[in-house]
Design a protein around this motif. Structure first.
Motif, PDB file in Angstrom:
ATOM      1  N   SER A   1     -13.251   3.637   1.786  1.00 26.94           N
ATOM      2  CA  SER A   1     -14.583   3.027   1.876  1.00 26.94           C
ATOM      3  C   SER A   1     -14.903   2.753   3.341  1.00 26.94           C
ATOM      4  O   SER A   1     -14.013   2.690   4.194  1.00 26.94           O
ATOM      5  N   GLY A   2     -16.177   2.589   3.643  1.00 26.56           N
ATOM      6  CA  GLY A   2     -16.590   2.289   5.004  1.00 26.56           C
ATOM      7  C   GLY A   2     -16.553   3.481   5.935  1.00 26.56           C
ATOM      8  O   GLY A   2     -16.492   3.309   7.156  1.00 26.56           O
ATOM      9  N   PHE A   3     -16.593   4.694   5.389  1.00 27.35           N
ATOM     10  CA  PHE A   3     -16.584   5.906   6.206  1.00 27.35           C
ATOM     11  C   PHE A   3     -17.977   6.111   6.791  1.00 27.35           C
ATOM     12  O   PHE A   3     -18.982   6.056   6.075  1.00 27.35           O
ATOM     13  N   ASP A   4     -18.056   6.376   8.107  1.00 31.28           N
ATOM     14  CA  ASP A   4     -19.359   6.410   8.768  1.00 31.28           C
ATOM     15  C   ASP A   4     -20.056   7.758   8.681  1.00 31.28           C
ATOM     16  O   ASP A   4     -21.193   7.894   9.121  1.00 31.28           O
ATOM     17  N   LEU A   5     -19.405   8.777   8.113  1.00 31.99           N
ATOM     18  CA  LEU A   5     -20.026  10.094   7.972  1.00 31.99           C
ATOM     19  C   LEU A   5     -20.484  10.307   6.530  1.00 31.99           C
ATOM     20  O   LEU A   5     -19.879   9.772   5.593  1.00 31.99           O
ATOM     21  N   PRO A   6     -21.534  11.094   6.320  1.00 36.15           N
ATOM     22  CA  PRO A   6     -22.017  11.331   4.954  1.00 36.15           C
ATOM     23  C   PRO A   6     -21.008  12.111   4.128  1.00 36.15           C
ATOM     24  O   PRO A   6     -20.314  12.984   4.639  1.00 36.15           O
ATOM     25  N   ARG A   7     -20.968  11.759   2.845  1.00 42.57           N
ATOM     26  CA  ARG A   7     -20.082  12.461   1.922  1.00 42.57           C
ATOM     27  C   ARG A   7     -20.916  13.175   0.866  1.00 42.57           C
ATOM     28  O   ARG A   7     -22.030  12.771   0.557  1.00 42.57           O
TER      29      ARG A   7
END
Length: 302
Positions: A138-144
């Motif tokens: 969680s908290g990943f700054d790139l789009p998934r």
């Protein structure tokens, strides 16, 4: 030794010498008789070599050189125990379109929107990620990308022809994880992918066998694919892994397979190496495999 004991060994020595002389005589006679046959055998071997060279020069294998291969890998937030229904959490996918003739033609990469880890396994999944690709849950700054879009765009990338199932290749050790993740994404989205996944080790053996008419050892194939030569090469990892200095990347694992195959088999098929076959700074590397130990961080060595 007593005289009686000496006589026993003396008789054994005489028998041994007589047997040795008789073998030498038979060998000399056979050598004299077999000279024409040895010459004929050498002529046959020479003729076989000339025939193979003639075939390889005048009858090349353009179909093999121009064949398209897809190398695929899917990373997960760890591997959950067998009693868990959800064994993996797909988080990154990489794919490379490759041919011996053109090298890497195109690449495909997405960070995948993962599912929520089963209750009690959040720390287990995050710890496994921190030890490899370091993609946070969680908290990943790139789009998934969601499962449905990943599968749809993957098939668009492959562009399969009507009635032909696209074939993907991966390392045999990764096959179970990749197949499970593909089936999981397809079952959740109701998407029928019909993807065929094969071992890249078998592909290398097939390419080698078609050229030399003999099968290489599995040890040699694994050694060729396990080199660390391209771990730090530019334009190999995705942008995020490259900027953060992280070696484990789904796209990089696919590109390194292409690099290893180019390095081992392109010259065999008479293909000139280009920047599409190897990274520019690695194109001039010799055949040396000298390595050194590099400490990456605590507990991890290269």
């Amino acid at each position: 030794l007593t005289e009686e004991e000496k006589m026993v060994y003396t008789e054994k020595a005489q028998k041994w010498n007589e047997k040795k002389r008789s073998r030498k005589t038979v060998k000399e006679v056979n050598a004299e008789k077999g000279t024409p046959f040895i010459v004929a055998k050498k002529i046959c071997v020479f003729y076989l070599v000339i025939t193979l060279l003639y075939r390889s020069f005048f009858f090349p294998l353009p179909a093999v050189v121009a064949d398209i291969f897809f190398f695929l890998n899917i990373y997960s937030h760890g591997k959950l125990p067998s009693y868990c229904e959800q064994r993996f959490l797909p988080c990154e996918i990489g794919c490379v379109k490759y041919s011996l003739q053109d090298g890497i033609i195109a690449d495909f990469h997405h960070f995948i929107d993962p599912e929520v880890p089963p209750r009690g396994f959040w720390y287990h999944c995050q710890a496994a990620s921190d030890a490899t690709h370091k993609i946070p849950i969680s908290g990943f700054d790139l789009p998934r990308t969601c499962y449905a879009v990943v599968l749809r765009e993957l098939l668009e990338f492959v562009q399969p022809t009507a009635g032909v199932r696209p074939r993907f290749y991966c390392r045999s050790n990764d096959a179970f994880r990749i197949i499970w993740c593909l089936n999981r994404m397809a079952s959740i989205t109701g998407f029928e992918s019909h993807l065929e996944l094969l071992a890249v080790e078998d592909l290398v053996i097939e390419l080698y066998q078609k050229k030399y008419q003999k099968e290489p050892s599995k040890t040699w194939v694994c050694r060729e694919l396990d080199v660390f030569l391209f771990d730090f090469s530019s334009n190999t990892r995705c942008k995020w892994h490259e900027e953060n200095g992280i070696l484990c990347c789904a796209l990089a694992s696919c590109k390194k397979i292409a690099y290893c195959i180019s390095r081992s088999l392109a010259n065999v098929y008479g293909v000139s190496l280009t920047a599409a076959h190897l990274p520019l700074q690695d194109a001039g590397y010799d055949e040396s495999r000298n390595t050194k130990m590099v400490v990456l961080d605590a507990g991890h060595f290269q």
